[in-house]
Design an enzyme around this catalytic site. Sequence first.
Site, PDB file in Angstrom:
ATOM      1  N   LEU A  31       0.842  -1.222   0.076  1.00 44.64           N
ATOM      2  CA  LEU A  31       0.018   0.075  -0.060  1.00 44.64           C
ATOM      3  C   LEU A  31       0.875   1.311   0.029  1.00 44.64           C
ATOM      4  CD1 LEU A  31      -2.767  -1.210   2.491  1.00 44.64           C
ATOM      5  CD2 LEU A  31      -2.790  -1.382   0.010  1.00 44.64           C
ATOM      6  N   GLY A  34      -1.667   6.354  -2.803  1.00 40.23           N
ATOM      7  CA  GLY A  34      -2.616   6.317  -3.667  1.00 40.23           C
ATOM      8  C   GLY A  34      -3.954   5.563  -2.956  1.00 40.23           C
ATOM      9  N   HIS A  35      -3.566   4.412  -2.382  1.00 41.81           N
ATOM     10  CA  HIS A  35      -4.377   3.615  -1.752  1.00 41.81           C
ATOM     11  C   HIS A  35      -4.868   4.289  -0.263  1.00 41.81           C
ATOM     12  CE1 HIS A  35      -1.660   0.243  -3.508  1.00 41.81           C
ATOM     13  NE2 HIS A  35      -2.884   0.112  -3.839  1.00 41.81           N
ATOM     14  N   GLN A 146      -8.466   6.811 -10.394  1.00 45.88           N
ATOM     15  CA  GLN A 146      -8.443   7.034 -11.957  1.00 45.88           C
ATOM     16  C   GLN A 146      -6.938   6.678 -12.397  1.00 45.88           C
ATOM     17  OE1 GLN A 146     -10.440   8.354 -13.674  1.00 45.88           O
ATOM     18  NE2 GLN A 146      -9.097   8.899 -15.433  1.00 45.88           N
ATOM     19  N   VAL A 174      -2.988   9.988  -7.239  1.00 45.64           N
ATOM     20  CA  VAL A 174      -1.997  10.472  -6.327  1.00 45.64           C
ATOM     21  C   VAL A 174      -0.559  10.285  -7.082  1.00 45.64           C
ATOM     22  CG1 VAL A 174      -1.006  10.446  -3.893  1.00 45.64           C
ATOM     23  CG2 VAL A 174      -3.419   9.870  -4.135  1.00 45.64           C
ATOM     24  N   SER A 183       2.434   3.794  -7.661  1.00 45.62           N
ATOM     25  CA  SER A 183       2.203   2.496  -8.034  1.00 45.62           C
ATOM     26  C   SER A 183       3.092   1.748  -7.292  1.00 45.62           C
ATOM     27  CB  SER A 183       2.446   2.500  -9.600  1.00 45.62           C
ATOM     28  OG  SER A 183       2.342   1.072  -9.867  1.00 45.62           O
TER      29      SER A 183
HETATM   30  P1  AMP Z   1      -3.831  -1.871  -6.854  1.00 44.57           P
HETATM   31  O1  AMP Z   1      -3.385  -2.353  -5.492  1.00 44.57           O
HETATM   32  O2  AMP Z   1      -2.784  -1.394  -7.535  1.00 44.57           O
HETATM   33  O3  AMP Z   1      -4.569  -2.948  -7.552  1.00 44.57           O
HETATM   34  O4  AMP Z   1      -4.814  -0.727  -6.695  1.00 44.57           O
HETATM   35  C1  AMP Z   1      -5.648  -0.561  -5.900  1.00 44.57           C
HETATM   36  C2  AMP Z   1      -6.406   0.680  -6.150  1.00 44.57           C
HETATM   37  O5  AMP Z   1      -5.850   1.870  -5.924  1.00 44.57           O
HETATM   38  C3  AMP Z   1      -7.004   0.622  -7.435  1.00 44.57           C
HETATM   39  O6  AMP Z   1      -8.300   0.966  -7.533  1.00 44.57           O
HETATM   40  C4  AMP Z   1      -6.122   1.510  -8.041  1.00 44.57           C
HETATM   41  O7  AMP Z   1      -6.547   2.367  -9.391  1.00 44.57           O
HETATM   42  C5  AMP Z   1      -5.753   2.552  -6.840  1.00 44.57           C
HETATM   43  N1  AMP Z   1      -4.590   3.254  -7.001  1.00 44.57           N
HETATM   44  C6  AMP Z   1      -3.440   2.737  -7.361  1.00 44.57           C
HETATM   45  N2  AMP Z   1      -2.415   3.714  -7.612  1.00 44.57           N
HETATM   46  C7  AMP Z   1      -3.101   4.828  -7.178  1.00 44.57           C
HETATM   47  C8  AMP Z   1      -2.941   6.174  -7.277  1.00 44.57           C
HETATM   48  N3  AMP Z   1      -1.423   6.495  -7.719  1.00 44.57           N
HETATM   49  N4  AMP Z   1      -3.726   7.193  -7.022  1.00 44.57           N
HETATM   50  C9  AMP Z   1      -5.019   6.851  -6.691  1.00 44.57           C
HETATM   51  N5  AMP Z   1      -5.279   5.422  -6.726  1.00 44.57           N
HETATM   52  C10 AMP Z   1      -4.495   4.623  -7.037  1.00 44.57           C
END
Ligand code: AMP
Length: 283
Positions: A31, A34-35, A146, A174, A183
Amino acid sequence: VIVTGRIEDVRRARWGDPKLSWGLVPTMGSLHEGHRSLVRRAGADNDRVAVSVYVNPTQFAPSEDLDAYPRDPERDLDLLQRENVDLVFTPGDEVMYPPGFQTEVIVREVAKPLEGASRPDHFKGVATVVAKLFNVVQPSRAYFGQKDAQQTVVLRQMVRDLSFNVELVICTTVREPDGLAMSSRNAYLAPAERTAATVLYRALSKARAAYEQGERRGAVLRRILTKTIAAEPLARPDYASAADPDTLAELDYIGDGVLLSAAIFIGKTRLIDNMLLTNGSDF
Ligand code: AMP
């Protein structure tokens, strides 16, 4: 906080007081900010917050980074505890895909271009796992970034087509101070690669600036993306797109709005980013 990998425990917590609203934030862990922004928004909108942490194998192709995908369950739990999350769902593969599992959710047209062209079965894995998470948690609202723009379009389509009783909330991307979208995969980047990775944000910003100065030709915006990316020797382009935000069809001429998006490889790491421009403003 309740931490569990068992569906029965989730159901018991969720329906303890059926009048309470629940927000669900699906994640693959590792995490970052963004999360955290999704978790905070879920907390502001709902009585209770559930976060799922599950690296979903079916959304990775055999050639992709499933085994290497960063995992840090203890740090994740620590972060979620500090955010006052009520429920953390950490299922194993045997819970999500029990022996004999044979049902899949396939969203057709909007899953085909962009990410779908490079990762043909990716959204089948995403839609199937998110459908299952929706059925397990039955959240009032679910929160997505997004950052994964096509994922939000695919899931919106799934919710509409299959009448899921959930409101999708899409949260702003973010970024690091230099613009790189946060990411979990950024952890793969060596220092020189990390520097090169900012090309994605620079390319999108350049195309956005052209749009803001009145450029409405899709081909010109795509060329700005492609040329900017090509100038970075460590970046290998995958796609550069100026598409309709709802259908994801490439636009010749931009009317209401445009989703600018691109994917690149830096070494073995694949990175994506986007900007949604509507009526002169961006998301
Ligand atoms: P993930 O763990 O990468 O599958 O992401 C889980 C959720 O967090 C998904 O809805 C992603 O779009 C969101 N997410 C990932 N990176 C970001 C970020 N930099 N800003 C906003 N949301 C994010």
